[in-house]
Design a protein around this motif. Structure first.
Motif, mmCIF file in Angstrom:
data_model
loop_
_atom_site.group_PDB
_atom_site.id
_atom_site.type_symbol
_atom_site.label_atom_id
_atom_site.label_comp_id
_atom_site.label_asym_id
_atom_site.label_seq_id
_atom_site.Cartn_x
_atom_site.Cartn_y
_atom_site.Cartn_z
ATOM 1 N N VAL A 101 -8.429 -2.678 -0.160
ATOM 2 C CA VAL A 101 -8.414 -2.854 -1.606
ATOM 3 C C VAL A 101 -9.844 -2.704 -2.115
ATOM 4 O O VAL A 101 -10.805 -2.995 -1.396
ATOM 5 C CB VAL A 101 -7.840 -4.236 -2.021
ATOM 6 C CG1 VAL A 101 -6.366 -4.324 -1.723
ATOM 7 C CG2 VAL A 101 -8.608 -5.365 -1.349
ATOM 8 N N CYS A 121 -1.369 -4.151 4.886
ATOM 9 C CA CYS A 121 -0.789 -3.084 4.062
ATOM 10 C C CYS A 121 0.473 -3.519 3.315
ATOM 11 O O CYS A 121 0.827 -2.906 2.302
ATOM 12 C CB CYS A 121 -0.461 -1.873 4.935
ATOM 13 S SG CYS A 121 -1.912 -1.121 5.695
ATOM 14 N N ARG A 135 -7.339 3.889 4.548
ATOM 15 C CA ARG A 135 -6.492 3.271 5.574
ATOM 16 C C ARG A 135 -7.087 3.525 6.953
ATOM 17 O O ARG A 135 -7.708 4.563 7.181
ATOM 18 C CB ARG A 135 -5.096 3.884 5.470
ATOM 19 C CG ARG A 135 -4.040 3.146 6.213
ATOM 20 C CD ARG A 135 -2.651 3.591 5.761
ATOM 21 N NE ARG A 135 -1.696 3.258 6.788
ATOM 22 C CZ ARG A 135 -1.149 4.133 7.630
ATOM 23 N NH1 ARG A 135 -1.412 5.411 7.522
ATOM 24 N NH2 ARG A 135 -0.316 3.723 8.556
ATOM 25 N N TRP A 160 -5.305 -1.606 -4.662
ATOM 26 C CA TRP A 160 -5.184 -0.700 -3.526
ATOM 27 C C TRP A 160 -5.930 0.602 -3.821
ATOM 28 O O TRP A 160 -5.900 1.118 -4.940
ATOM 29 C CB TRP A 160 -3.719 -0.349 -3.244
ATOM 30 C CG TRP A 160 -2.891 -1.411 -2.592
ATOM 31 C CD1 TRP A 160 -1.722 -1.925 -3.068
ATOM 32 C CD2 TRP A 160 -3.129 -2.052 -1.339
ATOM 33 N NE1 TRP A 160 -1.213 -2.857 -2.199
ATOM 34 C CE2 TRP A 160 -2.073 -2.958 -1.113
ATOM 35 C CE3 TRP A 160 -4.148 -1.965 -0.376
ATOM 36 C CZ2 TRP A 160 -1.990 -3.754 0.023
ATOM 37 C CZ3 TRP A 160 -4.058 -2.767 0.761
ATOM 38 C CH2 TRP A 160 -2.995 -3.647 0.953
ATOM 39 N N TYR A 193 -2.809 -1.354 -8.126
ATOM 40 C CA TYR A 193 -3.371 -0.152 -7.508
ATOM 41 C C TYR A 193 -3.926 0.791 -8.571
ATOM 42 O O TYR A 193 -3.621 0.670 -9.760
ATOM 43 C CB TYR A 193 -2.318 0.560 -6.648
ATOM 44 C CG TYR A 193 -1.053 0.941 -7.372
ATOM 45 C CD1 TYR A 193 -0.848 2.246 -7.841
ATOM 46 C CD2 TYR A 193 -0.039 0.001 -7.597
ATOM 47 C CE1 TYR A 193 0.321 2.599 -8.496
ATOM 48 C CE2 TYR A 193 1.126 0.345 -8.250
ATOM 49 C CZ TYR A 193 1.306 1.642 -8.703
ATOM 50 O OH TYR A 193 2.467 1.989 -9.368
ATOM 51 N N TRP A 211 0.835 -1.208 0.000
ATOM 52 C CA TRP A 211 0.000 0.000 0.000
ATOM 53 C C TRP A 211 0.867 1.254 0.000
ATOM 54 O O TRP A 211 0.607 2.188 -0.750
ATOM 55 C CB TRP A 211 -0.931 -0.014 1.222
ATOM 56 C CG TRP A 211 -1.970 1.085 1.191
ATOM 57 C CD1 TRP A 211 -3.211 1.000 0.662
ATOM 58 C CD2 TRP A 211 -1.828 2.414 1.714
ATOM 59 N NE1 TRP A 211 -3.874 2.199 0.808
ATOM 60 C CE2 TRP A 211 -3.042 3.096 1.454
ATOM 61 C CE3 TRP A 211 -0.812 3.111 2.361
ATOM 62 C CZ2 TRP A 211 -3.287 4.415 1.838
ATOM 63 C CZ3 TRP A 211 -1.034 4.431 2.742
ATOM 64 C CH2 TRP A 211 -2.258 5.078 2.466
ATOM 65 N N CYS A 262 -5.340 -1.511 5.764
ATOM 66 C CA CYS A 262 -5.458 -0.872 4.455
ATOM 67 C C CYS A 262 -6.602 -1.559 3.708
ATOM 68 O O CYS A 262 -7.072 -2.621 4.117
ATOM 69 C CB CYS A 262 -4.149 -0.998 3.671
ATOM 70 S SG CYS A 262 -2.794 -0.044 4.394
ATOM 71 N N ASN A 310 -0.265 -5.727 -4.115
ATOM 72 C CA ASN A 310 -1.496 -5.652 -4.916
ATOM 73 C C ASN A 310 -1.309 -4.625 -6.031
ATOM 74 O O ASN A 310 -0.457 -3.729 -5.932
ATOM 75 C CB ASN A 310 -2.689 -5.227 -4.052
ATOM 76 C CG ASN A 310 -3.328 -6.388 -3.315
ATOM 77 O OD1 ASN A 310 -3.810 -7.340 -3.922
ATOM 78 N ND2 ASN A 310 -3.319 -6.308 -1.992
#
Length: 202
Positions: free
Chosen positions: A177, A189, A144, A140, A195, A106, A175, A193
């Motif tokens: 997604v 986090c 958060r 992402w 984003y 993240w 975090c 991933n």
């Protein structure tokens, strides 16, 4: 005597015949030798003129329709304007978006967006960002959990509202997604991933 009788018979027949019988049209012969009424030509002309009228009406309709579609639409800058975006970014309803296929944590994803003068995706409005309901894979987003108070916040510090996104708690993590249909999922986090970066143009 017989001639006189025939003449009288003809006079009687003429006197007793109806006006219709007197005015009954004679038959004419066409080029094929067939007997036809003199009204045949008039009917043929009427049919031809009717077909011609319908064809002209259809052509006129097509011309009017095309000219109305080719008129420049009046654009309201507040509703339709989509400002300049970086090359290869998607411009949609006053925002620029980019889907990155590389997988990062993240914080790395956030840093990548910041380096491009953008932030991770924020859902402002389901109506203005309606194309995100079609997204199927996980990315992402800029959401958060605040470790001190436990609330979920966007990068700009605003608190997550229920009408922005439904957050589903599926993993221990602070975090989020984005999945699909305006649903977010909790995630560690540090998990890599893909984003989505976002720039607001107004």
């Amino acid at each position: 005597m017989s001639e006189s009788h025939n003449y009288k018979s003809k006079l009687i027949n003429d006197a007793t015949s109806t006006p219709w019988q007197k005015k009954r049209p004679t038959l004419t012969t066409n080029i094929h030798g067939e007997k036809q009424s003199p009204f045949f030509l008039a009917r043929a002309i009427a049919v031809a003129m009717g077909i011609h009228f319908i064809a002209m009406l259809m052509i006129s309709s097509v011309i009017v329709t095309n000219s109305s579609f080719n008129q420049p639409a009046s654009i309201s800058l507040n509703e339709s304007y989509c400002g300049p975006c970086p090359k290869d970014w998607i411009c949609y309803r006053n925002s620029c978006y980019q889907f990155f296929s590389e997988s990062k944590s993240w914080f790395q994803s956030q840093a990548s967006c910041i380096s491009q003068n953008a932030s991770l995706l924020k859902i402002y409005s389901k109506e203005d960002q309606d194309f995100f309901k079609l997204v199927k894979s996980f990315h992402w987003i800029g959401l958060r959990q605040n470790s001190t108070v436990g609330t979920w916040q966007w990068e700009d510090g605003s608190i997550l509202s229920p009408n922005q996104l439904t957050l589903v708690d599926v993993a221990k993590g602070s975090c989020a997604v984005y999945g699909s249909s305006f649903k977010g999922y909790t995630e560690n986090c540090s998990t890599p991933n893909t984003y989505i970066c976002m720039q607001r143009t107004v």
